[in-house]
Write an enzyme that holds these catalytic residues in place. Structure first.
Site, mmCIF file in Angstrom:
data_model
loop_
_atom_site.group_PDB
_atom_site.id
_atom_site.type_symbol
_atom_site.label_atom_id
_atom_site.label_comp_id
_atom_site.label_asym_id
_atom_site.label_seq_id
_atom_site.Cartn_x
_atom_site.Cartn_y
_atom_site.Cartn_z
ATOM 1 N N HIS A 5 -0.310 -7.754 9.537
ATOM 2 C CA HIS A 5 -0.143 -6.598 8.269
ATOM 3 C C HIS A 5 -0.495 -5.486 9.942
ATOM 4 O O HIS A 5 -0.123 -4.651 9.804
ATOM 5 C CB HIS A 5 -2.105 -6.490 8.323
ATOM 6 C CG HIS A 5 -2.478 -6.869 7.202
ATOM 7 N ND1 HIS A 5 -2.027 -7.926 5.940
ATOM 8 C CD2 HIS A 5 -3.879 -7.270 7.077
ATOM 9 C CE1 HIS A 5 -2.420 -8.795 5.333
ATOM 10 N NE2 HIS A 5 -3.164 -8.457 5.811
ATOM 11 N N LYS A 30 -13.434 -7.015 12.211
ATOM 12 C CA LYS A 30 -14.514 -6.950 11.153
ATOM 13 C C LYS A 30 -15.815 -6.561 12.165
ATOM 14 O O LYS A 30 -15.963 -6.735 13.448
ATOM 15 C CB LYS A 30 -14.725 -8.615 10.938
ATOM 16 C CG LYS A 30 -13.251 -8.784 10.607
ATOM 17 C CD LYS A 30 -14.095 -9.764 9.197
ATOM 18 C CE LYS A 30 -12.401 -10.710 9.079
ATOM 19 N NZ LYS A 30 -12.082 -9.743 7.615
ATOM 20 N N LYS A 33 0.747 -0.982 -0.048
ATOM 21 C CA LYS A 33 0.373 0.131 -0.311
ATOM 22 C C LYS A 33 0.999 1.196 0.345
ATOM 23 O O LYS A 33 1.631 1.412 0.442
ATOM 24 C CB LYS A 33 -0.805 -0.176 0.963
ATOM 25 C CG LYS A 33 -1.662 -0.961 1.279
ATOM 26 C CD LYS A 33 -2.968 -0.831 2.584
ATOM 27 C CE LYS A 33 -4.074 -2.171 2.388
ATOM 28 N NZ LYS A 33 -4.975 -1.610 1.983
HETATM 29 C C1 BG6 Z 1 -6.731 -10.059 3.975
HETATM 30 C C2 BG6 Z 1 -7.664 -10.440 5.044
HETATM 31 O O1 BG6 Z 1 -5.426 -10.087 4.325
HETATM 32 O O2 BG6 Z 1 -6.722 -8.572 4.562
HETATM 33 C C3 BG6 Z 1 -9.160 -9.966 4.828
HETATM 34 O O3 BG6 Z 1 -7.227 -11.883 4.982
HETATM 35 C C4 BG6 Z 1 -9.065 -9.182 5.144
HETATM 36 O O4 BG6 Z 1 -9.973 -11.028 6.216
HETATM 37 C C5 BG6 Z 1 -8.406 -8.369 4.096
HETATM 38 O O5 BG6 Z 1 -10.366 -8.497 4.906
HETATM 39 C C6 BG6 Z 1 -7.914 -6.629 4.396
HETATM 40 O O6 BG6 Z 1 -7.571 -5.645 3.447
HETATM 41 P P1 BG6 Z 1 -7.406 -4.393 2.245
HETATM 42 O O7 BG6 Z 1 -6.626 -4.248 2.192
HETATM 43 O O8 BG6 Z 1 -8.777 -4.458 2.933
HETATM 44 O O9 BG6 Z 1 -7.111 -3.713 4.231
#
Ligand code: BG6
Length: 517
Positions: free
Chosen positions: A265, A365, A207
């Site tokens: 992440h 979520k 990103k």
């Molecule tokens: C993924 C997860 O790695 O990242 C998902 O498995 C999540 O559950 C997604 O929704 C979120 O990514 P972004 O780029 O939409 O923030």
């Protein structure tokens, strides 16, 4: 990171038109899957639009179920039409005409050998050495089989005698379920590939704003001197989603927020926020510093009361005014599920820069809105001049690095409210990506696929890095397994998470920032 130092990457020399990418054959394992359609094919198409693919680029889809070449080619067209950030230009996407599909078992050395014969025929037709990129986007249960068959079929060693790395493997998440399985996967990979050939994906690193973190920190002289325990009170990292698990219930229930988001992440966001300045921008220097931070995080206090970890699950609620079901009512969730859809952690980094500064992180979520941000909250100014009565609202300064969706940086400072008496109010200094640079920035996968082609692993996770992160997370998982579902809090869909997560901060005189505000 793309660098102008052409000596660093063998592929950059003399090939500037395509930023040094040699003729490439990319094999996608899991070619009929969701990620291929939503992200991989649109990313490859957008690289083609920007003239960043090599003139000779061949795409091969590999999957278990049979598919005609034509159907695979059409799948790529449909994927671009539905998911690309820019519309399909059929002229550019003539690349698809040479794409083909190969069906076989994921662990079948015979099938892989046959595939290799076809690839060699492509190479012969071109009359030049090609590089092979194996993109593994299958369920994790077959990662090991694929790696093994890539080795046994000879593809992992393709053109190795030519002295350059002409065979690379890109591996999607999840990389393991805990420390032991991640170590095992690293061992399997090391049996067939050198670490330089391996590109472990964490798409957050692709990103723009995540890459900008390093620029904000190390290309500006004003922040670094105060980026430490002397000036920083605490740090908050939020990765919130408003979506639920949707049709991914089967996968998600095996995973949960800690494995799905925190281990990868948010830990990466923490590492980039807290790391020391690297000695250079080359991949190993940056990754060395990230690993050091992860290793310096002290083990968490797992006690239910006054502990450092909160987990919770959403119940039904409202998102954007519309009723949504609770997690237990989602498709594919077993009745006895104890999986968390939210996790919050309080961490301390035991090094000279950060000793004693809490790092709070949360991800979930079905939260109030989709927002990812990092808040660095500084210490309060000494309350000497502007402290009495309600005329002064002297808030601590903070810097908010807005990762998505409203990308930018906000610095909160105190200012005098215009008027004849002296009153103060916190105000924002704002930098917005879209207003400054426009809105058509590349998607994370474009950057990552390009980097794998040019051989730059800066934005990928190194083997020891993933293990360092799992080393921290695994004791939490084991603790949860041992005490079954105790400690699983509830929160209403559309809220900011469980009260327990608020309480964890209140206990330390802190408060979550109202994210996205
Ligand atoms: C993924 C997860 O790695 O990242 C998902 O498995 C999540 O559950 C997604 O929704 C979120 O990514 P972004 O780029 O939409 O923030």
């Amino acid at each position: 990171m793309i660098t102008s130092d052409t000596n660093r990457h063998p592929f950059l020399a003399g090939l500037s038109k395509h930023r040094g990418v040699p003729p490439t054959v990319m094999v996608i394992f899991g070619a009929s899957g969701d990620l291929t359609k939503r992200k991989l094919v649109p990313a490859i198409y957008n690289l083609a639009l920007d003239n960043l693919l090599p003139a000779d680029f061949h795409l091969i889809g590999y999957g278990r179920s049979p598919m005609e070449d034509r159907a695979f080619q059409q799948l790529t067209v449909d994927a671009i039409e539905e998911f690309s950030r820019r519309p399909l230009d059929p002229e550019i996407w003539r690349i698809k005409d040479q794409a083909f599909y190969f069906s076989g078992g994921y662990g079948s050395v015979d099938a892989f050998k046959r595939l290799y014969e076809r690839i060699k025929a492509v190479e012969q037709g071109l009359g030049r050495d090609v590089q092979l990129i194996f993109y593994i986007s299958t369920p994790p249960t077959v990662f090991g089989d694929i790696i093994h068959a890539l080795g046994e079929s000879g593809m992992a060693h393709h053109n190795r005698d030519k002295g350059s790395l002409l065979s690379k493997v890109v591996i999607e998440k999840p990389f393991g379920r805990d420390l032991e399985s991640a170590q095992e996967l690293n061992r399997v990979i090391a049996g067939q590939f050198t670490e330089q050939q391996v590109y472990r994906i964490d798409h957050y690193l692709g990103k723009e704003t995540v890459q900008d973190l390093l620029v904000q920190r190390f290309a500006n002289a004003i922040f670094e001197p105060i980026w430490n325990r002397e000036y920083v009170d605490h740090v908050q990292i939020t990765v919130a989603e408003s979506l639920g698990v949707g049709s991914r219930g089967g996968y998600y229930d095996e995973s949960g927020a800690l494995r799905d988001m925190i281990q990868n992440h948010t830990m990466q966001l923490l590492a980039l926020t807290a790391m020391e300045p690297p000695v250079s921008l080359d991949p190993e220097s940056i990754r060395d510093e990230k690993v050091k931070v992860l290793k310096a995080i002290q083990p968490l206090n797992l006690k239910a009361e006054y502990g450092d970890v909160i987990r919770a699950r959403y119940g039904e609620g409202l998102i954007n005014g519309e009723g949504v079901p609770g997690y237990m009512q989602e498709q594919g969730i077993p009745e006895d599920s104890t999986t968390e859809t939210y996790a919050a952690l309080r961490l301390f980094i035991n090094n000279w820069r950060w000793k004693g500064v809490p790092f709070y992180m949360r991800s979930g979520k079905r939260l109030a809105r989709r927002v990812s941000e990092i808040v660095v909250q500084f210490k309060r100014p000494p309350g000497i001049l502007f402290s009495e009565g309600d005329r002064f609202n002297v808030a601590p300064n903070s810097m908010v690095l807005r990762i998505q969706p409203d990308e930018g940086v906000t610095v909160v400072i105190n200012s005098k409210i215009p008027g004849l008496e002296t009153r103060t109010q916190p105000v924002k200094m704002d930098f917005g990506y879209k207003t400054t640079f426009g809105s058509n920035t590349p998607e994370a996968y474009e950057r990552l696929i390009l980097d794998s082609m040019i051989g730059d692993s800066t934005l990928f996770i190194r083997g020891d890095e993933t293990e360092a992160s799992w080393r921290l997370i695994t004791p939490i998982l084991k603790h949860w397994e041992a005490c079954q579902d105790t400690g699983l809090e509830d929160y209403v869909a559309g809220s900011w998470g469980p009260v327990a997560a608020d309480r964890m901060l209140w206990e330390h005189q802190h408060e979550w920032r109202r994210s996205g505000s």
